[in-house]
Write a protein that holds these residues in place. Structure first.
Motif, PDB file in Angstrom:
ATOM      1  N   ALA A  47     -28.763  -3.226  45.843  1.00 18.17           N
ATOM      2  CA  ALA A  47     -29.785  -2.497  45.354  1.00 18.17           C
ATOM      3  C   ALA A  47     -30.304  -1.411  45.789  1.00 18.17           C
ATOM      4  O   ALA A  47     -30.271   0.307  44.627  1.00 18.17           O
ATOM      5  N   ILE A  48     -30.871  -1.388  46.906  1.00 18.19           N
ATOM      6  CA  ILE A  48     -31.225  -0.013  47.802  1.00 18.19           C
ATOM      7  C   ILE A  48     -30.748   1.033  47.307  1.00 18.19           C
ATOM      8  O   ILE A  48     -31.078   2.212  47.340  1.00 18.19           O
ATOM      9  N   GLN A  49     -29.528   0.342  48.001  1.00 18.73           N
ATOM     10  CA  GLN A  49     -27.967   1.436  48.180  1.00 18.73           C
ATOM     11  C   GLN A  49     -27.842   2.304  46.560  1.00 18.73           C
ATOM     12  O   GLN A  49     -27.648   3.266  46.470  1.00 18.73           O
ATOM     13  N   TRP A  50     -28.016   1.769  45.867  1.00 14.23           N
ATOM     14  CA  TRP A  50     -27.534   1.449  44.466  1.00 14.23           C
ATOM     15  C   TRP A  50     -28.800   2.507  43.518  1.00 14.23           C
ATOM     16  O   TRP A  50     -28.722   3.513  42.975  1.00 14.23           O
ATOM     17  N   GLY A  51     -29.428   2.165  44.223  1.00 14.01           N
ATOM     18  CA  GLY A  51     -31.078   2.711  43.421  1.00 14.01           C
ATOM     19  C   GLY A  51     -31.291   4.664  44.410  1.00 14.01           C
ATOM     20  O   GLY A  51     -31.586   5.176  43.783  1.00 14.01           O
ATOM     21  N   MET A  52     -30.739   4.574  45.599  1.00 13.65           N
ATOM     22  CA  MET A  52     -31.093   5.712  46.328  1.00 13.65           C
ATOM     23  C   MET A  52     -30.241   6.760  45.653  1.00 13.65           C
ATOM     24  O   MET A  52     -29.710   8.080  45.531  1.00 13.65           O
ATOM     25  N   GLU A  53     -29.086   6.695  45.128  1.00 17.88           N
ATOM     26  CA  GLU A  53     -27.923   6.852  44.998  1.00 17.88           C
ATOM     27  C   GLU A  53     -27.819   7.529  43.116  1.00 17.88           C
ATOM     28  O   GLU A  53     -27.942   8.420  42.373  1.00 17.88           O
ATOM     29  N   LEU A  54     -28.933   6.643  42.874  1.00 15.68           N
ATOM     30  CA  LEU A  54     -29.592   6.943  41.073  1.00 15.68           C
ATOM     31  C   LEU A  54     -30.537   7.763  41.333  1.00 15.68           C
ATOM     32  O   LEU A  54     -31.198   8.200  39.935  1.00 15.68           O
ATOM     33  N   GLY A  55     -31.503   7.890  42.705  1.00 15.69           N
ATOM     34  CA  GLY A  55     -32.509   8.718  42.482  1.00 15.69           C
ATOM     35  C   GLY A  55     -33.614   7.437  42.479  1.00 15.69           C
ATOM     36  O   GLY A  55     -34.845   7.696  41.984  1.00 15.69           O
ATOM     37  N   LEU A  56     -33.842   6.176  42.470  1.00 16.82           N
ATOM     38  CA  LEU A  56     -34.478   5.195  41.982  1.00 16.82           C
ATOM     39  C   LEU A  56     -34.990   4.675  43.430  1.00 16.82           C
ATOM     40  O   LEU A  56     -34.523   4.763  44.434  1.00 16.82           O
ATOM     41  N   GLN A  57     -36.810   5.080  44.087  1.00 12.71           N
ATOM     42  CA  GLN A  57     -37.157   4.058  44.728  1.00 12.71           C
ATOM     43  C   GLN A  57     -36.085   2.526  44.774  1.00 12.71           C
ATOM     44  O   GLN A  57     -36.268   1.746  44.180  1.00 12.71           O
ATOM     45  N   PRO A  58     -37.022   1.754  46.794  1.00 12.12           N
ATOM     46  CA  PRO A  58     -36.803   0.299  46.299  1.00 12.12           C
ATOM     47  C   PRO A  58     -37.115  -0.498  45.192  1.00 12.12           C
ATOM     48  O   PRO A  58     -36.512  -1.334  44.751  1.00 12.12           O
ATOM     49  N   MET A  59     -38.869  -0.357  45.587  1.00 11.25           N
ATOM     50  CA  MET A  59     -39.310  -1.302  44.440  1.00 11.25           C
ATOM     51  C   MET A  59     -38.065  -0.896  42.813  1.00 11.25           C
ATOM     52  O   MET A  59     -38.694  -2.120  41.806  1.00 11.25           O
ATOM     53  N   GLN A  60     -37.818  -0.237  42.710  1.00 11.92           N
ATOM     54  CA  GLN A  60     -37.683   0.789  40.691  1.00 11.92           C
ATOM     55  C   GLN A  60     -36.517  -0.117  40.859  1.00 11.92           C
ATOM     56  O   GLN A  60     -36.111  -0.180  39.786  1.00 11.92           O
ATOM     57  N   ALA A  61     -35.588   0.278  42.180  1.00 13.12           N
ATOM     58  CA  ALA A  61     -34.311  -0.316  41.900  1.00 13.12           C
ATOM     59  C   ALA A  61     -34.242  -2.218  41.826  1.00 13.12           C
ATOM     60  O   ALA A  61     -33.706  -2.301  41.166  1.00 13.12           O
ATOM     61  N   MET A  62     -35.059  -2.603  42.707  1.00 13.30           N
ATOM     62  CA  MET A  62     -34.853  -3.852  42.479  1.00 13.30           C
ATOM     63  C   MET A  62     -35.519  -4.304  41.115  1.00 13.30           C
ATOM     64  O   MET A  62     -35.395  -5.875  40.442  1.00 13.30           O
ATOM     65  N   GLN A  63     -36.373  -3.758  40.536  1.00 11.72           N
ATOM     66  CA  GLN A  63     -37.005  -3.746  38.872  1.00 11.72           C
ATOM     67  C   GLN A  63     -35.816  -4.268  37.904  1.00 11.72           C
ATOM     68  O   GLN A  63     -35.826  -4.085  37.314  1.00 11.72           O
ATOM     69  N   ASN A  64     -35.064  -2.823  37.863  1.00 10.76           N
ATOM     70  CA  ASN A  64     -34.025  -2.007  37.176  1.00 10.76           C
ATOM     71  C   ASN A  64     -32.792  -2.325  37.479  1.00 10.76           C
ATOM     72  O   ASN A  64     -32.082  -2.147  36.497  1.00 10.76           O
ATOM     73  N   ILE A  65     -32.063  -2.924  38.777  1.00 14.61           N
ATOM     74  CA  ILE A  65     -30.568  -2.944  38.623  1.00 14.61           C
ATOM     75  C   ILE A  65     -30.694  -5.092  39.109  1.00 14.61           C
ATOM     76  O   ILE A  65     -31.243  -5.150  39.767  1.00 14.61           O
ATOM     77  N   ALA A  66     -30.412  -5.261  38.204  1.00  7.44           N
ATOM     78  CA  ALA A  66     -29.490  -6.507  38.028  1.00  7.44           C
ATOM     79  C   ALA A  66     -28.281  -7.278  38.702  1.00  7.44           C
ATOM     80  O   ALA A  66     -26.986  -6.485  37.794  1.00  7.44           O
ATOM     81  N   VAL A  67     -27.690  -8.657  38.639  1.00  2.00           N
ATOM     82  CA  VAL A  67     -26.732  -9.006  39.272  1.00  2.00           C
ATOM     83  C   VAL A  67     -26.569 -10.049  37.948  1.00  2.00           C
ATOM     84  O   VAL A  67     -26.681 -10.604  37.552  1.00  2.00           O
ATOM     85  N   ILE A  68     -25.567  -8.768  37.787  1.00  2.00           N
ATOM     86  CA  ILE A  68     -24.950  -9.882  36.267  1.00  2.00           C
ATOM     87  C   ILE A  68     -23.690 -10.407  36.408  1.00  2.00           C
ATOM     88  O   ILE A  68     -22.323  -9.177  36.760  1.00  2.00           O
ATOM     89  N   ASN A  69     -22.805 -11.233  36.545  1.00  4.47           N
ATOM     90  CA  ASN A  69     -21.648 -12.114  37.101  1.00  4.47           C
ATOM     91  C   ASN A  69     -21.128 -11.298  37.767  1.00  4.47           C
ATOM     92  O   ASN A  69     -20.213 -11.161  37.911  1.00  4.47           O
ATOM     93  N   GLY A  70     -21.975 -11.137  38.824  1.00  4.71           N
ATOM     94  CA  GLY A  70     -21.952 -10.732  40.378  1.00  4.71           C
ATOM     95  C   GLY A  70     -22.157  -9.620  40.632  1.00  4.71           C
ATOM     96  O   GLY A  70     -20.891  -8.595  41.418  1.00  4.71           O
ATOM     97  N   ARG A  71     -21.378  -8.443  39.376  1.00  3.31           N
ATOM     98  CA  ARG A  71     -22.245  -7.061  39.346  1.00  3.31           C
ATOM     99  C   ARG A  71     -23.583  -6.619  39.121  1.00  3.31           C
ATOM    100  O   ARG A  71     -24.181  -6.681  38.038  1.00  3.31           O
ATOM    101  N   PRO A  72     -23.649  -5.765  39.920  1.00  2.00           N
ATOM    102  CA  PRO A  72     -24.728  -4.803  40.037  1.00  2.00           C
ATOM    103  C   PRO A  72     -24.721  -4.100  38.709  1.00  2.00           C
ATOM    104  O   PRO A  72     -23.510  -2.900  38.210  1.00  2.00           O
ATOM    105  N   SER A  73     -26.024  -3.981  37.831  1.00  2.00           N
ATOM    106  CA  SER A  73     -25.811  -3.524  36.582  1.00  2.00           C
ATOM    107  C   SER A  73     -27.472  -2.539  35.898  1.00  2.00           C
ATOM    108  O   SER A  73     -28.647  -3.403  36.503  1.00  2.00           O
TER     109      SER A  73
END
Length: 251
Positions: A47-73
């Motif tokens: 989630a942190i890595q995805w957040g960095m690529e999207l411009g999200l801070q770590p805590m923002q990434a964890m609140q806005n990136i969900a793991v659905i059916n094994g995939r980050p979304s």
């Protein structure tokens, strides 16, 4: 300057892989993080890595990136927030007429794009009336679908190809990938007893004459349970000819 002056806030953004690993481990132990990340430092790190690529801070990434059916979304509200904050976006307009949700978007230098999602689309996809959000909040779910189609199509670079959580939640879990399995041999059906066949012919003939069945339907039904001989199949098909003769003789 007064001693009460607000100090500059510090950033939790890891600066290297070691910091990221330690950070992910610490966060995974916290009970206030979303359940997808509790005791799962690997998920936190992704989630942190995805957040960095999207411009999200770590805590923002964890609140806005969900793991659905094994995939980050990304959740739908995060999707529109990222797009609207991008200089590539001129506008995003959404509306719903009670039956169809519409999302109109414009990327700078390009024509406006429009995507819709209606209840007819939901029925076709097997979503209308589905237990959960689709039965409780159909308007909101239509909005999320139209939004996802529009923003993923027009701003794939801004979203880095991330799927939308609301879409993945309605997608069946992908089958587990593993070694190819040898196809099972088809089961051998028993042969249809000839004595019983002879005794049933008058009944089948009457059914055909009365229009309750046809030779083709009769053959298909029997072959779903038994193996028929070529002679039996031929005699079943002749039931139609007998019916035709009877009809011709007694108009």
């Amino acid at each position: 300057m007064s001693d009460l002056a607000i100090k500059q806030t510090f950033s939790l953004m890891p600066q290297n892989i070691d910091e990221a690993l330690r950070f992910a481990d610490h966060l995974s132990q916290a009970d206030i993080v979303p359940k997808d990340y509790q005791r799962k430092p690997g998920n936190v790190l992704v989630a942190i890595q995805w957040g960095m690529e999207l411009g999200l801070q770590p805590m923002q990434a964890m609140q806005n990136i969900a793991v659905i059916n094994g995939r980050p979304s990304l959740w739908g509200d995060a999707v529109i927030a990222l797009v609207r904050s991008s200089p590539l976006c001129e506008y995003v307009y959404e509306n719903d007429d009670g039956e169809t949700a519409t999302c109109r978007v414009k990327r700078r230098g390009e024509e406006e794009q429009v995507r819709t999602f209606s209840m007819a689309d939901a029925k076709l996809a097997g979503l209308a009336g589905k237990q959960g959000p689709w039965s409780q909040y159909p308007k909101r779910m239509r909005q999320m679908r139209a939004r996802a189609f529009a923003l993923r199509d027009v701003f794939p670079d801004v979203l880095r190809g991330m799927p939308v959580a609301e879409e993945l939640m309605d997608t069946p879990t992908e089958r587990e990938v593993g070694p190819a399995r040898q196809a099972e041999a088809p089961k051998t059906l028993p042969s249809y007893d000839q004595t019983k066949f002879e005794s049933m012919l008058p009944t089948w003939q009457k059914g055909v004459n009365d229009g309750k069945t046809t030779p083709d339907d009769l053959q298909a039904f029997l072959q779903s349970k038994y193996t028929l001989s070529d002679e039996q199949i031929s005699r079943i098909q002749k039931l139609a000819a007998i019916e035709g003769e009877a009809t011709h003789e007694n108009p």
